[in-house]
Scaffold this motif. Structure first.
Motif, PDB file in Angstrom:
ATOM      1  N   ARG A  93       0.710  -1.181   0.006  1.00 26.95           N
ATOM      2  CA  ARG A  93      -0.107  -0.127  -0.027  1.00 26.95           C
ATOM      3  C   ARG A  93       0.992   1.269  -0.122  1.00 26.95           C
ATOM      4  O   ARG A  93       0.312   2.486   0.101  1.00 26.95           O
ATOM      5  N   THR A  94       2.238   1.270   0.125  1.00 26.50           N
ATOM      6  CA  THR A  94       2.952   2.218  -0.121  1.00 26.50           C
ATOM      7  C   THR A  94       3.900   2.254  -1.325  1.00 26.50           C
ATOM      8  O   THR A  94       4.930   3.022  -1.602  1.00 26.50           O
ATOM      9  N   LYS A  95       3.577   1.499  -2.118  1.00 24.52           N
ATOM     10  CA  LYS A  95       4.130   1.403  -3.624  1.00 24.52           C
ATOM     11  C   LYS A  95       3.690   2.366  -4.539  1.00 24.52           C
ATOM     12  O   LYS A  95       2.666   2.853  -4.736  1.00 24.52           O
ATOM     13  N   CYS A  96       4.742   2.871  -5.210  1.00 26.19           N
ATOM     14  CA  CYS A  96       4.373   3.582  -6.539  1.00 26.19           C
ATOM     15  C   CYS A  96       4.215   5.129  -6.142  1.00 26.19           C
ATOM     16  O   CYS A  96       3.237   5.443  -6.873  1.00 26.19           O
ATOM     17  N   GLU A 219       5.512  -9.393  -4.669  1.00 27.14           N
ATOM     18  CA  GLU A 219       4.418  -9.719  -4.443  1.00 27.14           C
ATOM     19  C   GLU A 219       3.692  -8.741  -3.917  1.00 27.14           C
ATOM     20  O   GLU A 219       4.233  -7.860  -2.942  1.00 27.14           O
ATOM     21  N   ASN A 220       2.328  -8.710  -3.708  1.00 25.18           N
ATOM     22  CA  ASN A 220       1.600  -7.959  -2.834  1.00 25.18           C
ATOM     23  C   ASN A 220       1.801  -8.122  -1.004  1.00 25.18           C
ATOM     24  O   ASN A 220       0.660  -8.789  -0.952  1.00 25.18           O
ATOM     25  N   THR A 221       2.678  -7.593  -0.732  1.00 20.30           N
ATOM     26  CA  THR A 221       3.103  -7.913   0.682  1.00 20.30           C
ATOM     27  C   THR A 221       2.438  -6.868   1.518  1.00 20.30           C
ATOM     28  O   THR A 221       2.181  -5.525   1.144  1.00 20.30           O
ATOM     29  N   THR A 225      -0.113  -2.285   9.708  1.00 20.17           N
ATOM     30  CA  THR A 225      -1.621  -2.223  10.321  1.00 20.17           C
ATOM     31  C   THR A 225      -2.283  -0.839  10.060  1.00 20.17           C
ATOM     32  O   THR A 225      -1.654   0.205  10.386  1.00 20.17           O
ATOM     33  N   LEU A 226      -3.289  -0.979   9.571  1.00 20.75           N
ATOM     34  CA  LEU A 226      -3.971   0.507   9.085  1.00 20.75           C
ATOM     35  C   LEU A 226      -4.435   1.090  10.711  1.00 20.75           C
ATOM     36  O   LEU A 226      -5.242   0.240  11.516  1.00 20.75           O
ATOM     37  N   LEU A 227      -4.052   2.151  11.075  1.00 23.02           N
ATOM     38  CA  LEU A 227      -4.319   2.985  12.268  1.00 23.02           C
ATOM     39  C   LEU A 227      -5.435   3.930  12.161  1.00 23.02           C
ATOM     40  O   LEU A 227      -6.146   4.212  13.091  1.00 23.02           O
ATOM     41  N   TYR A 228      -5.562   4.748  10.835  1.00 27.47           N
ATOM     42  CA  TYR A 228      -6.335   5.774  10.946  1.00 27.47           C
ATOM     43  C   TYR A 228      -6.507   6.085   9.299  1.00 27.47           C
ATOM     44  O   TYR A 228      -5.687   5.835   8.513  1.00 27.47           O
TER      45      TYR A 228
END
Ligand code: SAM
Length: 231
Positions: A93-96, A219-221, A225-228
């Motif tokens: 979720r922090t890619k590209c 791969e989609n690692t 953890t989503l905090l907010y």
């Protein structure tokens, strides 16, 4: 202004010039930089990552929209996400992203973890641009009463040469170009020492696309953890 404000202003000026749409701040701590960036209308996704969830939680709700923003919504919604996780772990979720900022983060990693961090950042996250700031150890003798390290949690402090060696090796491995600058100028007779906070601004090398190392596992690692999450 104090040095930390000069570092934030450096990022804000970069954002004004380059207008990134997706920005992630690694080692965002109490979200101070994110709070400044949320007013830049070009940004559509603003993400913060830190290993210390208690410091992130302290003021994270101040990232929420103001009542007037609900009454008069912007044309382009802004999504803000905070993740609890380590910058040495891959998180798809922090890619590209267009811009990754690492302000006074790298010196808090164990030296043994720096290589892994570089691989995750430049070889996996594949951002268009990266801003890295870190103390310049060459400057320390100019700081009155400065102990061996500027902060008790620093695992190392790099000289100008150490920082440039790391940055140039990263560019060679992952296909980036870097420009060295900083904030906190040395006195005019000591300019060769460099800045108090040294900064590297990295961009993908347009002439080397496809020829550089990419992280083994693409791969989609998901390790954070989503905090907010707020829109
Ligand atoms: N970037 C902020 C600023 O400039 O105000 C805070 C910098 S603070 C000196 C360093 C931050 O890095 C701390 O909040 C710490 O929890 C975080 N940090 C240290 N190691 C980390 C890791 N492996 N992954 C994510 N964050 C980390």
């Amino acid at each position: 202004p104090p040095l930390y404000k000069q570092r934030y202003q450096f990022v804000v000026d970069f954002v004004k010039r380059h207008k990134p749409k997706k920005v992630v701040d690694l080692g965002c701590a109490d979200c101070s930089l994110l709070r400044k960036l949320k007013f830049h209308r070009n940004i559509e996704l603003l993400v913060g990552v830190d290993l210390d969830n208690s410091v992130m939680k302290q003021k994270m709700y101040t990232l929420a929209p103001f009542p007037c923003e609900y009454l008069k919504p912007a044309d382009q919604p802004l999504t803000i996400e905070l993740y609890h996780g380590s910058v040495t772990e891959k998180e798809s979720r922090t890619k590209c992203f267009d811009l990754v900022t690492c302000i006074e983060l790298i010196e808090h990693l164990l030296l043994a973890d720096v290589e892994r961090f570089s691989e995750v950042l430049f070889g996996y996250m594949l951002p268009n641009a990266v801003i890295v700031s870190t103390p310049n150890a060459d400057f320390n003798p100019l700081l009155p009463g400065c102990p061996a390290f500027r902060h008790i949690d620093h695992k190392f402090e790099w000289t100008k040469a150490d920082f440039q060696n790391w940055a140039l090796e990263v560019c060679r491995l992952y296909g980036y170009v870097v420009e060295f600058t900083g904030v906190g100028k040395a006195p005019s007779n000591e300019e060769s020492i460099g800045f108090c906070s040294q900064i590297g601004v990295f961009h993908k090398d347009p002439y080397r696309s496809g020829t550089f190392v990419r992280s083994e596992s693409m791969e989609n690692t998901s390790s954070h953890t989503l905090l907010y999450h707020v829109v």
